[in-house]
Design an enzyme around this catalytic site. Structure first.
Site, PDB file in Angstrom:
ATOM      1  N   GLY A  54       0.861  -1.195  -0.163  1.00  0.00           N
ATOM      2  CA  GLY A  54       0.189   0.017  -0.087  1.00  0.00           C
ATOM      3  C   GLY A  54       0.901   1.290  -0.025  1.00  0.00           C
ATOM      4  O   GLY A  54       2.113   1.194   0.396  1.00  0.00           O
ATOM      5  N   CYS A  84       5.141  -6.213   1.231  1.00  0.00           N
ATOM      6  CA  CYS A  84       5.553  -4.908   1.369  1.00  0.00           C
ATOM      7  C   CYS A  84       4.919  -3.990   2.347  1.00  0.00           C
ATOM      8  O   CYS A  84       5.687  -4.167   3.671  1.00  0.00           O
ATOM      9  CB  CYS A  84       5.089  -4.371   0.065  1.00  0.00           C
ATOM     10  SG  CYS A  84       5.737  -2.779  -0.532  1.00  0.00           S
ATOM     11  N   TYR A  85       3.920  -3.201   2.134  1.00  0.00           N
ATOM     12  CA  TYR A  85       3.460  -2.389   3.535  1.00  0.00           C
ATOM     13  C   TYR A  85       2.942  -3.406   4.365  1.00  0.00           C
ATOM     14  O   TYR A  85       3.173  -3.193   5.709  1.00  0.00           O
ATOM     15  CB  TYR A  85       2.231  -1.534   3.008  1.00  0.00           C
ATOM     16  CG  TYR A  85       1.585  -0.922   4.069  1.00  0.00           C
ATOM     17  CD1 TYR A  85       1.918   0.340   4.584  1.00  0.00           C
ATOM     18  CD2 TYR A  85       0.310  -1.621   4.498  1.00  0.00           C
ATOM     19  CE1 TYR A  85       1.304   0.844   5.745  1.00  0.00           C
ATOM     20  CE2 TYR A  85      -0.277  -0.968   5.523  1.00  0.00           C
ATOM     21  CZ  TYR A  85       0.004   0.268   6.142  1.00  0.00           C
ATOM     22  OH  TYR A  85      -0.670   0.735   7.257  1.00  0.00           O
ATOM     23  N   HIS A 170       7.347  -8.152  -3.916  1.00  0.00           N
ATOM     24  CA  HIS A 170       5.983  -8.471  -4.477  1.00  0.00           C
ATOM     25  C   HIS A 170       6.157 -10.069  -5.099  1.00  0.00           C
ATOM     26  O   HIS A 170       6.407  -9.867  -6.129  1.00  0.00           O
ATOM     27  CB  HIS A 170       5.453  -7.564  -5.452  1.00  0.00           C
ATOM     28  CG  HIS A 170       5.018  -6.201  -4.908  1.00  0.00           C
ATOM     29  ND1 HIS A 170       3.756  -5.777  -4.246  1.00  0.00           N
ATOM     30  CD2 HIS A 170       5.946  -5.151  -4.418  1.00  0.00           C
ATOM     31  CE1 HIS A 170       3.910  -4.734  -3.456  1.00  0.00           C
ATOM     32  NE2 HIS A 170       5.119  -3.989  -3.859  1.00  0.00           N
ATOM     33  N   GLU A 172       3.469 -11.599  -6.046  1.00  0.00           N
ATOM     34  CA  GLU A 172       2.467 -11.689  -6.911  1.00  0.00           C
ATOM     35  C   GLU A 172       2.792 -11.445  -8.253  1.00  0.00           C
ATOM     36  O   GLU A 172       2.121 -11.630  -9.270  1.00  0.00           O
ATOM     37  CB  GLU A 172       1.397 -10.948  -6.366  1.00  0.00           C
ATOM     38  CG  GLU A 172       1.361  -9.476  -6.287  1.00  0.00           C
ATOM     39  CD  GLU A 172       1.842  -8.868  -5.020  1.00  0.00           C
ATOM     40  OE1 GLU A 172       2.936  -9.571  -4.419  1.00  0.00           O
ATOM     41  OE2 GLU A 172       2.043  -7.654  -4.952  1.00  0.00           O
ATOM     42  N   ASP A 229     -18.870  -9.279 -19.992  1.00  0.00           N
ATOM     43  CA  ASP A 229     -19.373  -9.442 -18.657  1.00  0.00           C
ATOM     44  C   ASP A 229     -20.881  -9.762 -18.925  1.00  0.00           C
ATOM     45  O   ASP A 229     -21.362 -10.627 -18.306  1.00  0.00           O
ATOM     46  CB  ASP A 229     -19.027  -8.583 -17.650  1.00  0.00           C
ATOM     47  CG  ASP A 229     -17.420  -7.999 -17.575  1.00  0.00           C
ATOM     48  OD1 ASP A 229     -16.854  -9.133 -17.854  1.00  0.00           O
ATOM     49  OD2 ASP A 229     -17.252  -6.965 -17.380  1.00  0.00           O
ATOM     50  N   LYS A 370     -11.751 -11.074 -14.007  1.00  0.00           N
ATOM     51  CA  LYS A 370     -12.074 -11.022 -15.459  1.00  0.00           C
ATOM     52  C   LYS A 370     -11.378 -12.238 -16.285  1.00  0.00           C
ATOM     53  O   LYS A 370     -12.248 -12.954 -17.002  1.00  0.00           O
ATOM     54  CB  LYS A 370     -11.094  -9.830 -16.127  1.00  0.00           C
ATOM     55  CG  LYS A 370     -11.588  -9.686 -17.543  1.00  0.00           C
ATOM     56  CD  LYS A 370     -13.116  -8.800 -17.623  1.00  0.00           C
ATOM     57  CE  LYS A 370     -13.456  -8.342 -19.108  1.00  0.00           C
ATOM     58  NZ  LYS A 370     -14.456  -7.409 -18.693  1.00  0.00           N
TER      59      LYS A 370
END
Ligand code: XMP
Length: 514
Positions: A54, A84-85, A170, A172, A229, A370
């Site tokens: 963040g 991280c944060y 990170h 991810e 969608d 998505k």
């Protein structure tokens, strides 16, 4: 209720990615929550908690706000991973120290493993990771063991007593080559359920939600835009409800792509989707006359949609409104309500329509990312050209035409857009590009075609690549390729004098022109 992993969103641009990695790479069901929702977590509903990155500094946050984080950390049944944060927050909550670093670490960074802790098991492509931080942990707190270091200092630690793992980088993002392994190590080490979130559980979850929400006496109306969608919602309803119990409605405001309305009609008829097209083109162009402010355009278009729905509802008498809201929309709207992110544009109409219409809301895709929506669409039999479509904004071509929108300008920009997309398809790069379109500038330029001077409009082409639409890079066409497209557009569109290519990445640009 089944236990799951909760990801606490502190506003990192990569937060969605943590969720996508867990769900699609590990088959682990997870949900993203705001820090305000931490108080709802217990060891009965949370199998683990991940604290995201963040933009804040842990010391700019009130100590009172740490109470819930401390409660989770101190619960011996809940493993916690801080990123991280999130790592800095764990260190602070464990009584450690975080300070402002001299220069921070951004981008590819080299780290070294300094313990044999399981966090690094199997990390063969160590040691390049993706960093994005200024603050540094200098003391990880009582009973913590430093596991990874970078030049700036501590890059990872664990606290076995409290079941906490923390990394400054990170895992991810794909730039952290061993990131997948680190996330997997965390799940393995704490025996968190994997390989249970898959195509059949995804479909069953949507089915159960639709069946629990729609009662036999209900009638469902679905707003269909032709985008991925709403088309997936339509395919789902076709499978789950009889055609007499629902109706898809496409409001044609005259701001869709060329031949889009016809295409959608064809797909719907192929798939037995009950579709009604409501033509409001004239009204839309009248209301948009002399309007140049993009937010005003959005509001006018939004209210035209609502009016068209209301009018259609008078005859259909629906009790339920189905919308193709997906998980990132829900998270974004939660973020702006809780103040963890600023609202930049009024994109997200989550919850907008039903309040106005007094209908129950049905959002079967509201918990799906998505890529999961696309997979579900394929499984439901939608053709690849539908599920693989680039996103198209609700206000359509109106926000791709700078300044006043007129029927003539729509026709010009739609023709150029069609030619641009044809070239992209012919070069087989549609799926590599995340979004591509032609926009129209609010000025004219002079040109020479044959022996004639041509005073015509300026087209602005845009093509970007992105993982999450929060940041984006420009697609690197060759000049030769762009020249060919430009020639084709100018030859075929007599009102266009110049073609430009937008080379602004996001940030600082946005994807749309307005
Ligand atoms: P920006 O322009 O903010 O776009 O970089 C990010 C993504 O959002 C889409 N977008 C919109 N979608 N209504 C929508 O439904 C809008 O007003 C709107 N504005 C932008 C954009 O196409 C891109 O995919």
């Amino acid at each position: 209720m089944k236990k799951r992993v909760f990801i606490v969103d502190y506003g990192s641009q990569y937060c969605f990615l943590i969720g996508r990695r867990l769900r699609s790479d590990m088959g682990t069901w997870c949900e993203i929550i705001t820090p305000n929702e931490l108080s709802t977590l217990t060891h009965d509903n949370a199998s683990a908690v991940i604290l995201s990155g963040g933009p804040k500094s842990v010391y700019s946050v009130n100590d009172a706000d740490d109470v819930e984080v401390k409660r989770i950390i101190n619960d011996p049944a809940i493993p916690v991973l801080g990123i991280c944060y999130g790592m800095q927050l764990i260190a602070k909550c464990l009584g450690g120290t975080v300070v402002r670093g001299d220069k921070g670490e951004y981008g590819h960074t080299t780290v070294a493993r300094v313990s044999s802790d399981p966090i690094c098991h199997g990390c063969e492509v160590w040691p390049i990771v993706w960093m994005s931080h200024q603050d540094v942990v200098v003391d990880p707190g009582q009973e913590s063991i430093v596991t990874i270091r970078s030049e700036a200092g501590i890059a990872g630690f664990t606290n076995n007593e409290r079941k906490c793992w923390a990394v400054q980088f990170h895992p991810e993002v794909s730039h952290t080559k061993c990131g997948h392994q680190i996330l997997q190590n965390f799940l393995n080490f704490y025996h968190i359920e994997q390989n249970t979130w898959n195509s059949s559980t995804r479909y069953e979850q949507c089915k159960q939600y639709v069946q629990e929400t729609v009662r036999p006496n209900d009638f469902v109306i679905l707003g269909l835009s032709g985008g991925v969608d709403s088309m997936v919602c339509a395919a789902l309803l076709t499978k789950l409800l009889p055609p007499t119990q629902w109706q898809a409605v496409l409001v044609d405001l005259g701001i869709m792509r060329q031949s889009e309305v016809n295409d959608v009609q064809k797909y719907c008829s192929d798939l037995n989707i009950p579709l009604q097209v409501v033509d409001r083109k004239t009204e839309c162009y009248t209301k948009l006359a002399n309007i140049t402010d993009p937010e005003q355009k959005r509001k006018i278009i939004g209210s035209l949609f609502i009016d068209a729905f209301k009018d259609t509802s008078l005859t259909l008498k629906p009790t339920i409104l189905c919308q193709g809201t997906i998980y990132p929309d829900v998270i974004e709207s939660g973020r702006s309500k809780s103040g963890t992110a600023a609202t930049i544009k009024s994109h997200h109409n989550v919850g907008g329509l039903p309040q106005n219409m007094g209908l129950t809301l049905l959002e079967p895709l509201r918990l799906l990312f998505k890529d999961e929506v696309r997979l579900l669409g394929l499984e439901l039999g939608l053709p690849k050209v539908v599920v693989g479509r680039h996103p198209f904004p609700g206000p359509g071509l109106a926000i791709r035409i700078i300044g006043e929108v007129t029927a003539e300008k729509v026709q010009i920009v739609a023709a150029a857009d069609q030619i641009f997309l044809e070239h992209i398809h012919r070069s087989n790069i549609y799926d590599v590009i995340s979004q591509a379109y032609a926009g129209l500038l609010d000025c004219k330029a002079v040109g020479v075609v044959g022996d004639q001077r041509r005073y015509g409009w300026i087209i602005c082409l845009r093509a970007i690549c992105t993982e999450d639409f929060m940041t984006a890079n420009v697609y690197p066409f060759t000049i030769h390729w762009l020249e060919n497209v430009s020639t084709d557009i100018i030859n075929k569109c007599p009102n266009i004098a110049r073609v430009m290519y937008d080379i602004t990445s996001k940030p600082p640009g946005t994807i749309e022109l307005e």
